[in-house]
Design a protein around this motif. Sequence first.
Motif, short mmCIF file in Angstrom:
data_model
loop_
_atom_site.label_atom_id
_atom_site.label_comp_id
_atom_site.label_asym_id
_atom_site.label_seq_id
_atom_site.Cartn_x
_atom_site.Cartn_y
_atom_site.Cartn_z
N SER A 210 0.83 -1.20 0.00
CA SER A 210 0.00 0.00 0.00
C SER A 210 0.87 1.26 0.00
CB SER A 210 -0.93 0.00 1.21
OG SER A 210 -0.15 -0.13 2.39
N ASP A 211 2.11 1.13 0.44
CA ASP A 211 3.03 2.27 0.42
C ASP A 211 3.76 2.37 -0.91
OD1 ASP A 211 4.41 -0.05 0.69
OD2 ASP A 211 5.71 0.61 2.32
N HIS B 26 11.14 -7.03 1.04
CA HIS B 26 10.80 -5.62 0.80
C HIS B 26 11.99 -4.99 0.08
CE1 HIS B 26 7.10 -5.42 3.33
NE2 HIS B 26 7.60 -6.60 3.67
N THR B 27 11.75 -4.56 -1.14
CA THR B 27 12.89 -4.20 -2.00
C THR B 27 13.41 -2.79 -1.77
OG1 THR B 27 11.45 -3.33 -3.72
CG2 THR B 27 12.00 -5.70 -3.83
N GLY B 28 12.57 -1.92 -1.19
CA GLY B 28 12.98 -0.52 -1.08
C GLY B 28 12.79 0.23 -2.39
N ASP B 29 12.22 -0.45 -3.39
CA ASP B 29 11.94 0.20 -4.67
C ASP B 29 10.45 0.47 -4.78
OD1 ASP B 29 14.56 0.28 -5.74
OD2 ASP B 29 14.41 -1.87 -6.17
N LEU B 30 10.12 1.55 -5.43
CA LEU B 30 8.72 1.90 -5.62
C LEU B 30 8.29 1.50 -7.02
CD1 LEU B 30 8.93 5.41 -3.98
CD2 LEU B 30 7.85 3.39 -3.02
N GLY B 31 7.08 0.99 -7.12
CA GLY B 31 6.61 0.57 -8.43
C GLY B 31 5.10 0.57 -8.48
N ARG B 32 4.59 0.31 -9.69
CA ARG B 32 3.15 0.11 -9.82
C ARG B 32 2.92 -1.04 -10.80
NH1 ARG B 32 0.88 1.93 -14.52
NH2 ARG B 32 2.27 3.20 -15.80
N ARG C 267 12.79 3.93 -3.11
CA ARG C 267 11.98 4.60 -2.10
C ARG C 267 12.78 5.66 -1.36
NH1 ARG C 267 8.68 1.48 2.51
NH2 ARG C 267 10.79 1.04 3.21
N ASP C 268 14.06 5.36 -1.14
CA ASP C 268 14.89 6.30 -0.40
C ASP C 268 15.08 7.61 -1.16
OD1 ASP C 268 15.19 4.23 1.41
OD2 ASP C 268 16.95 3.46 0.36
N ASP C 269 14.90 7.55 -2.47
CA ASP C 269 15.14 8.73 -3.30
C ASP C 269 13.86 9.51 -3.57
OD1 ASP C 269 17.77 8.06 -3.41
OD2 ASP C 269 17.65 7.09 -5.37
N LEU C 270 12.76 9.00 -3.09
CA LEU C 270 11.48 9.68 -3.31
C LEU C 270 11.54 11.10 -2.74
CD1 LEU C 270 8.47 9.33 -4.17
CD2 LEU C 270 8.00 8.77 -1.78
N GLY D 115 3.86 17.99 -0.16
CA GLY D 115 2.91 16.90 0.06
C GLY D 115 2.72 16.02 -1.15
N GLU D 116 3.31 16.38 -2.27
CA GLU D 116 3.19 15.54 -3.47
C GLU D 116 4.43 14.63 -3.59
OE1 GLU D 116 0.70 15.40 -5.43
OE2 GLU D 116 -0.31 17.35 -5.55
N ASN D 117 4.21 13.42 -4.06
CA ASN D 117 5.34 12.51 -4.33
C ASN D 117 5.93 12.81 -5.71
OD1 ASN D 117 4.88 11.24 -1.94
ND2 ASN D 117 3.99 9.38 -2.85
N VAL D 118 7.23 13.03 -5.73
CA VAL D 118 7.92 13.21 -7.00
C VAL D 118 8.96 12.10 -7.13
CG1 VAL D 118 9.35 14.74 -8.40
CG2 VAL D 118 7.58 15.71 -6.90
N TYR D 119 8.85 11.34 -8.21
CA TYR D 119 9.82 10.27 -8.45
C TYR D 119 10.95 10.83 -9.31
CZ TYR D 119 5.87 7.47 -6.92
OH TYR D 119 4.83 6.96 -6.20
#
Lengths: 457, 457
Positions: free
Chosen positions: A312-313, A338-344, A357-360, A365-369
């Motif tokens: 969910s994160d 848990h990879t620490g990478d963000l994806g969809r 994720r660490d670089d997010l 308040g907005e997420n910028v990849y």
Amino acid sequence: MAGLALRVPDWLRQRAAVTPERRALVCGAQAWSFAELDRRVDAAAASLDVREGERVGIRAANSLGFVVAVQALMRRGGVLVPINTRLTDAEVAWQVEDAQVSRVVGDDDLEALLRQPTPAHQTRARDFELHAWHSIVYTSGTTGRPKGAILTYGNHWWSAVASALNLGLLADDTWLACLPLFHVGGLAILLRGVIYGMAVVVQSRFEAAEVNRAIDEQGVTIVSVVSTMLERMLAERGPRAYPPSLRCVLLGGGPAPLPLLERAAAAGVPVVQTYGLTETASQVVTLAPEDALRKLGSAGKPLMGSEIRVGSDGEIEVRGPSVSPGYVNHPPRDGWLHTGDLGRLDDDGYLYVLDRRDDLIVSGGENVYPAEVEAALLAHPAVSEAGVIGVPDAEWGRRVTAVVVVRAGVTATADELIAFCRQRLAAYKAPRHIEFRSALPRNGAGKLLRRELRIER
Amino acid sequence: MAGLALRVPDWLRQRAAVTPERRALVCGAQAWSFAELDRRVDAAAASLDVREGERVGIRAANSLGFVVAVQALMRRGGVLVPINTRLTDAEVAWQVEDAQVSRVVGDDDLEALLRQPTPAHQTRARDFELHAWHSIVYTSGTTGRPKGAILTYGNHWWSAVASALNLGLLADDTWLACLPLFHVGGLAILLRGVIYGMAVVVQSRFEAAEVNRAIDEQGVTIVSVVSTMLERMLAERGPRAYPPSLRCVLLGGGPAPLPLLERAAAAGVPVVQTYGLTETASQVVTLAPEDALRKLGSAGKPLMGSEIRVGSDGEIEVRGPSVSPGYVNHPPRDGWLHTGDLGRLDDDGYLYVLDRRDDLIVSGGENVYPAEVEAALLAHPAVSEAGVIGVPDAEWGRRVTAVVVVRAGVTATADELIAFCRQRLAAYKAPRHIEFRSALPRNGAGKLLRRELRIER
């Protein structure tokens, strides 16, 4: 029996028995069959005083000696600890201590290994227990201390098999290793070689012209690269098409810029995107060849035996038989990694890797990849490299900031690039500030090290 | 983690996720993609009232329904007990009792399975535990009661993977199943299909003309056969060459007559000899494609992960991850499997299968392998089939005796054939007596049943 304490014969030895005359290894002017490689490894193994389970570091460039040492350690039951050659002595000392490495083998030692006399008789090779530790590979972790991921023989075996079940396996397959062998992406190629009975071409370091030459002249059918390498290969190549024998350019090492993928597709380069980690013994999610164009930009679906989900994160989680059982000096992990990478995942279940994720960057308040912003910058014809980070900002929390390398003989202003991004991205994603550099910091595998981007204002 | 209690996702479900549109199954006029096969299996699984671990018999001819039932049982966790359709009701009753089969599914039940409504939503598929029992397959054992060999998911997985590591895996591979699916040689093809993401063509029974047509028209690249099938395929084909798409005729089911192999080689048919048993989940020793001509008559070397040796009594022994953990109602086996087959290893380590140990004829203190004598007889142009047994003899212990089928429109006398054998074999090996028949007794896989040869004198 598949299950408890499964043992199998030494992979190289079995290959030397079944397909002795097949080409196993090409490095520089040398070409060895599986029989020859097996003899060299026997000689090296006989000269090594290594106990079963002893941890041995290799801190060296890609070479024949590196390949022989990896196999000789397997034959003796030693645990391989490959060490990044870019590390400082202090960093190496820390890993050596952490992994309880008994000795570190360097380039000269590897040269000496090749000069060992071949034994008169083939030695009896040890069997491999699939749950035994094969290697401890330190993650290039961008935050905190690196951690030593334990990889078992089974992890490597399943990784190799699952890759073949996705990419297929042709009689003349030849895999080029121009990634460092101290990274899991390079090491995995060596193990695939002996498991498949496939030739591996090892180059001492990445050099675009050398890669292109190997594809033309050495029958390379598959090559593993990261985006910057592919970029340089295409630039060096110019308009000349690759031969049809090149069937797969396996592209890993982080999200790839879409313009690069589009350029490669237009040029007919068979790019197959993949997602993998040290902890998964290399690729674990890879596009099927038939989806390469239809799902451009996606890393694909999990390889046979593996599963992914996105929490969910937004964090990518992985489970499967190639996933490391844990880190050295940490409690064993069970279940999902848990990879620490963000994806969809898109509606068809294809994975799109967004970022570390660490670089997010959370800005207002907005997420910028960062990867998304970098891709927008890289779409500008003047930009050859781009790195994006968040700089502390009293008002917004973080301020999106870019560091850019401009192509030789071209100019671009910061305002121009910012305006270019605004046409393509939501305003909050566009960089507020751009700095120009001649190069970006990257690790041995060519992966951008965003943490090392220092912005001077 | 590779090792204890390894679980992997349902193979078909993963294939339906990764390569949904690929051709999965062709049977008669029907052709299904992996997505379609998955939907059909979901429907069938929903209609089956089967508990995990419940043993379900299938006593039916090859059909779409058979394939769906095998996969549906896997999805429900049932254990498949395939039953030879040639058995008498009494023989079936014995196996049903021995394996504690709760019900036996027949041709009509399989037809009905295909008419189940497809569920509106994909069900959640069970994971497979690799050490769990997948099937109990009764060996066609030529002596005593048949035994139910337990085959785990892991046995089948390793068998499929090791086959691909030997034969390679091409994007357009299509494997023809004309062997009965109730034999391990047919069943294994179905599992390879979902593990590889490869099309399988299922034929209801072996018919030489149909096999040749499928090779010409349905893109078959690999076909599994036994000697008599190959013989009939070549006879039906006549001088017309096979298309280059046919890359492997996997020949198992016992020692192959050298004249047949030579004829196939001369006609450019890509025969690859193999040796396997029910207890090894099909092939376990197979020639590498590059050795097919150089080592004509050999079954080759063990597949990756497996090992063979020949005991001092000449018996072939096998060890590896595809070897059954034991027979139902027998104590579990550990270590080497004693195959009951006689063989020898040449100086290069290639296996030559000589015969069933039970069929060995000891005549005047000399060992006579029936297969060798049969091969000599089959080299005679008039002979189409030959079976050799030992008949009790007061003087010699056993007397070598042959039963022969002569080609249509040709004649041959017993004296002529005996003289022909004497030119090729040591005198003690040549038959003393020859009987002529119109057919020889064979099992469902086409394997000669020597025990059923009754010699009338």
